[in-house]
Structures are given as C-alpha cells and as structure tokens.
Scaffold this active site. Structure first.
Site, mmCIF file in Angstrom:
data_model
loop_
_atom_site.group_PDB
_atom_site.id
_atom_site.type_symbol
_atom_site.label_atom_id
_atom_site.label_comp_id
_atom_site.label_asym_id
_atom_site.label_seq_id
_atom_site.Cartn_x
_atom_site.Cartn_y
_atom_site.Cartn_z
ATOM 1 N N SER A 32 0.860 -1.181 0.000
ATOM 2 C CA SER A 32 0.000 0.000 0.000
ATOM 3 C C SER A 32 0.894 1.228 0.000
ATOM 4 C CB SER A 32 -0.871 0.043 1.254
ATOM 5 O OG SER A 32 -1.100 -1.245 1.752
ATOM 6 N N HIS A 63 -5.198 -4.255 -2.729
ATOM 7 C CA HIS A 63 -4.063 -4.987 -3.300
ATOM 8 C C HIS A 63 -4.560 -5.681 -4.568
ATOM 9 C CE1 HIS A 63 -1.211 -5.083 0.226
ATOM 10 N NE2 HIS A 63 -2.324 -4.751 0.850
ATOM 11 N N HIS A 85 -0.232 -12.830 1.645
ATOM 12 C CA HIS A 85 -0.023 -12.732 3.091
ATOM 13 C C HIS A 85 -0.415 -14.042 3.775
ATOM 14 C CE1 HIS A 85 -0.850 -8.584 1.664
ATOM 15 N NE2 HIS A 85 0.034 -8.209 2.562
ATOM 16 N N TYR A 87 -1.890 -14.167 6.596
ATOM 17 C CA TYR A 87 -3.224 -14.010 7.210
ATOM 18 C C TYR A 87 -4.358 -14.318 6.234
ATOM 19 C CZ TYR A 87 -3.257 -9.264 5.137
ATOM 20 O OH TYR A 87 -3.201 -8.201 4.278
ATOM 21 N N GLU A 88 -4.055 -14.336 4.942
ATOM 22 C CA GLU A 88 -5.089 -14.707 3.969
ATOM 23 C C GLU A 88 -5.331 -16.218 3.971
ATOM 24 O OE1 GLU A 88 -4.829 -12.347 0.057
ATOM 25 O OE2 GLU A 88 -2.818 -12.160 0.894
ATOM 26 N N ALA A 115 3.031 -1.042 4.223
ATOM 27 C CA ALA A 115 2.474 -0.104 5.190
ATOM 28 C C ALA A 115 2.711 -0.696 6.568
ATOM 29 C CB ALA A 115 0.985 0.087 4.941
ATOM 30 N N MET A 213 2.489 -6.784 8.780
ATOM 31 C CA MET A 213 2.071 -8.174 8.562
ATOM 32 C C MET A 213 2.669 -8.783 7.297
ATOM 33 S SD MET A 213 -1.951 -7.552 9.421
ATOM 34 C CE MET A 213 -2.452 -6.399 10.726
ATOM 35 N N SER A 214 3.762 -8.234 6.816
ATOM 36 C CA SER A 214 4.358 -8.775 5.587
ATOM 37 C C SER A 214 5.886 -8.698 5.683
ATOM 38 C CB SER A 214 3.861 -7.984 4.368
ATOM 39 O OG SER A 214 4.342 -6.656 4.399
ATOM 40 N N ASN A 237 0.025 4.659 10.138
ATOM 41 C CA ASN A 237 -0.712 4.996 11.357
ATOM 42 C C ASN A 237 0.232 4.806 12.538
ATOM 43 O OD1 ASN A 237 -1.202 2.007 10.480
ATOM 44 N ND2 ASN A 237 -1.405 1.995 12.699
ATOM 45 N N HIS A 249 -8.267 -0.210 8.615
ATOM 46 C CA HIS A 249 -7.665 -0.407 7.298
ATOM 47 C C HIS A 249 -7.877 0.845 6.445
ATOM 48 C CE1 HIS A 249 -6.006 -2.649 3.991
ATOM 49 N NE2 HIS A 249 -7.106 -2.604 3.281
HETATM 50 N N1 HPA Z 1 -0.101 -3.005 12.709
HETATM 51 C C1 HPA Z 1 0.167 -4.031 11.879
HETATM 52 N N2 HPA Z 1 0.203 -3.919 10.562
HETATM 53 C C2 HPA Z 1 -0.025 -2.701 10.031
HETATM 54 C C3 HPA Z 1 -0.308 -1.579 10.836
HETATM 55 C C4 HPA Z 1 -0.352 -1.738 12.250
HETATM 56 O O1 HPA Z 1 -0.597 -0.799 13.032
HETATM 57 N N3 HPA Z 1 -0.493 -0.532 9.991
HETATM 58 C C5 HPA Z 1 -0.325 -1.009 8.729
HETATM 59 N N4 HPA Z 1 -0.037 -2.309 8.747
#
Ligand code: HPA
Length: 276
Positions: A32, A63, A85, A87-88, A115, A213-214, A237, A249
């Site tokens: 992202s 994505h 990912h 998590y998918e 991100a 997460m990647s 963030n 998200h």
């Molecule tokens: N935590 C985990 N993964 C993320 C975050 C987060 O705050 N922001 C973007 N991807």
C-alpha cells in the site's frame, strides 16, 4: 509440500513468466502506498496472477494481483502489484513463492515496500521508514522444511539482510528531497488483527520501531538466495494505544494515499541511482 513438488512449481511459474515477459535484474513488491510508481513504469507488459501457474489470487482490498514488467529510468524491473499474506490463509511456501520464482528469473535486487504501524513515538503517520533490521514474530518461518541447495544455506546469516549500500543511497535521496525518512527495526506479525496496546508496549521494549504483517518472510527467502534487499515502510498509522483512537484499514489506505506521491518519487530515484 514435498521439495521436488515445490521446485517443479517454482520452475513452471518461472518458465511461464519468462515466456511472456522480457528479463529484469531488479524486482519491486508494491505494498500500500506506492501506487503512482506503477504509472511511471514505461513500456509496460502485464500478467494477471491468475494466469501465472501456481499463483493464487489475492484477497485484500487495495491490493491488486498483477506482475508488471517495464522500465524506470531505463532500468528493467518486475513489479509485483499485490503480495500473498499468511493471514489470507496462504501456506508459508506460497507467501514466498514470488521470491523463489524471482531467483529462477535471474533477479539480483529486490525492493520491498509495505504499510506499517509506527511504534517509535518520535514517528508520525505519513513518515517513511528505511528498514534496517527485523524481528520475526510471525510465529512461522518460511525456510522450515527440506532445503534446496540451489536456494542457499540451511542456516542463513542475517547480519546483513538489509543491504547497507542500498540504505545509504536511500537516506541520501531522502535528505535531498526533504522527506521525513526515518530508519528502524520492523517487527513482522502474522495478523490479521491489529495489535493490542499491550502488545505494542511489549514490541517497543523488544526494540521494534514499526510493526506490520508482511515483508519478513520475503526477506528471509530473498536473503537466503543472495538477493540484495532494500525495504521501506510507509508509517500509515501510529500503532495501537499510542494515540487515543482505534485503528482501521481505511486509515492505513488514506495515509498511504496521502504520501504515495513522495514515496513513489523516492523509490523511482533510488532505481535511477541503485548502486551496482
Ligand atoms: N499493525 C500491523 N500492521 C499494520 C499496521 C499496524 O498498526 N499498519 C499497517 N499495517
């Protein structure tokens, strides 16, 4: 999955890509926040992931799933728009399948973008962060299982996973362009939930500056194979509990959108100056 079956699939994916696209020595994974980079890739040719043997479709909003070949400042690149990912629900070997395939295609340099949530309290949303090291808290390791000698060592060294010469060039460009380019340690978790505030306090004590997460599995595989790596996060963030507000998200996508122009310009300039 059996090693022989994995190697067969990797070869089939690579053979198909090589039959459809020209070669390149550099690849980029677009997380992202680097959307506009796609637009500055010249002479594009594209493949949908669904047409590449053994590539699953992607399931995350924001994505897409395309492999793009093209040129940036005359340099040929493969750009992965969309990644797999854990998590998918993908198996670890699927998460790193694109990396294994890149090696078969002769790729030597890799740029990973993502991100991430900012843990370091001197960061702010919208900052970029050069990843200098990582902590693997995903709960798995994609290198587990029988190792193929053509990938690399059974026990890869990780001291220099993030290429220092690449990082130095990126810092130089960041200064010239007046960017808020931070550097630090990325902690990889499996997701898909954002962390709890208590987990973020723990990760800060452990030495993490950002969380996502990647990227970690991709770095493990690519570095094992001797591919040089530059990795950059968009701090989309501040991580959970730092500001008195929930995470979403949408916030991740909004911040990524806000900085994607400068993020893309930074990466494009890096591609121009990438040291040999
Ligand atoms: N935590 C985990 N993964 C993320 C975050 C987060 O705050 N922001 C973007 N991807």
């Amino acid at each position: 999955m059996e090693l022989q079956e994995q190697l067969k699939r990797i070869q089939e994916s690579a053979d198909f890509i090589a039959s459809q696209l020209p070669p390149a020595e550099t690849a980029i994974v677009l997380g992202s926040g680097v959307g506009p980079l796609v637009q500055i890739i010249e002479n594009q040719q594209q493949l949908d992931y669904k047409d590449i043997p053994h590539f699953p479709g992607t399931t995350v909003p924001g994505h897409s799933g395309k492999l793009i070949w093209g040129q940036v400042h005359g340099r040929a690149i493969y750009a992965f728009s969309g990644r797999f990912h854990y998590y998918e629900g993908h198996a670890p070997e699927t998460v790193i399948l694109p990396m294994r395939v890149l090696q078969r295609l002769g790729v030597k340099n890799l740029i990973l973008t993502n991100a991430a949530g900012g843990i370091n309290t001197s960061f702010q949303a919208g900052d970029l962060m050069l990843i200098t090291d990582h902590i693997n808290l995903t709960g798995y390791n994609p290198l587990r299982g029988e190792n193929s000698p053509e990938w690399g060592q059974r026990f890869p060294d990780m001291c220099y996973a993030y290429d220092r010469a690449f990082g130095a060039v990126l810092q130089e460009i960041g200064k010239e362009q007046g960017l808020r380019l931070q550097q630090g340690v990325y902690c990889g978790l499996s997701g898909p939930n954002f962390e709890t505030p208590a987990e973020i306090r723990m990760l800060r004590i452990l030495g993490a500056d950002a969380v996502g997460m990647s990227t970690v599995p991709e770095v493990l595989a690519a570095h094992q194979m001797g591919i040089r790596i530059l990795a950059v996060s968009c701090i989309s963030n501040m991580a959970a509990g730092i500001l008195d507000q929930p995470l979403s998200h949408e916030e991740v996508n909004e911040t990524s959108k806000r900085v994607e122009q400068e993020f893309s310009a930074l990466i494009a300039e890096f591609l121009r100056r990438m040291p040999a």
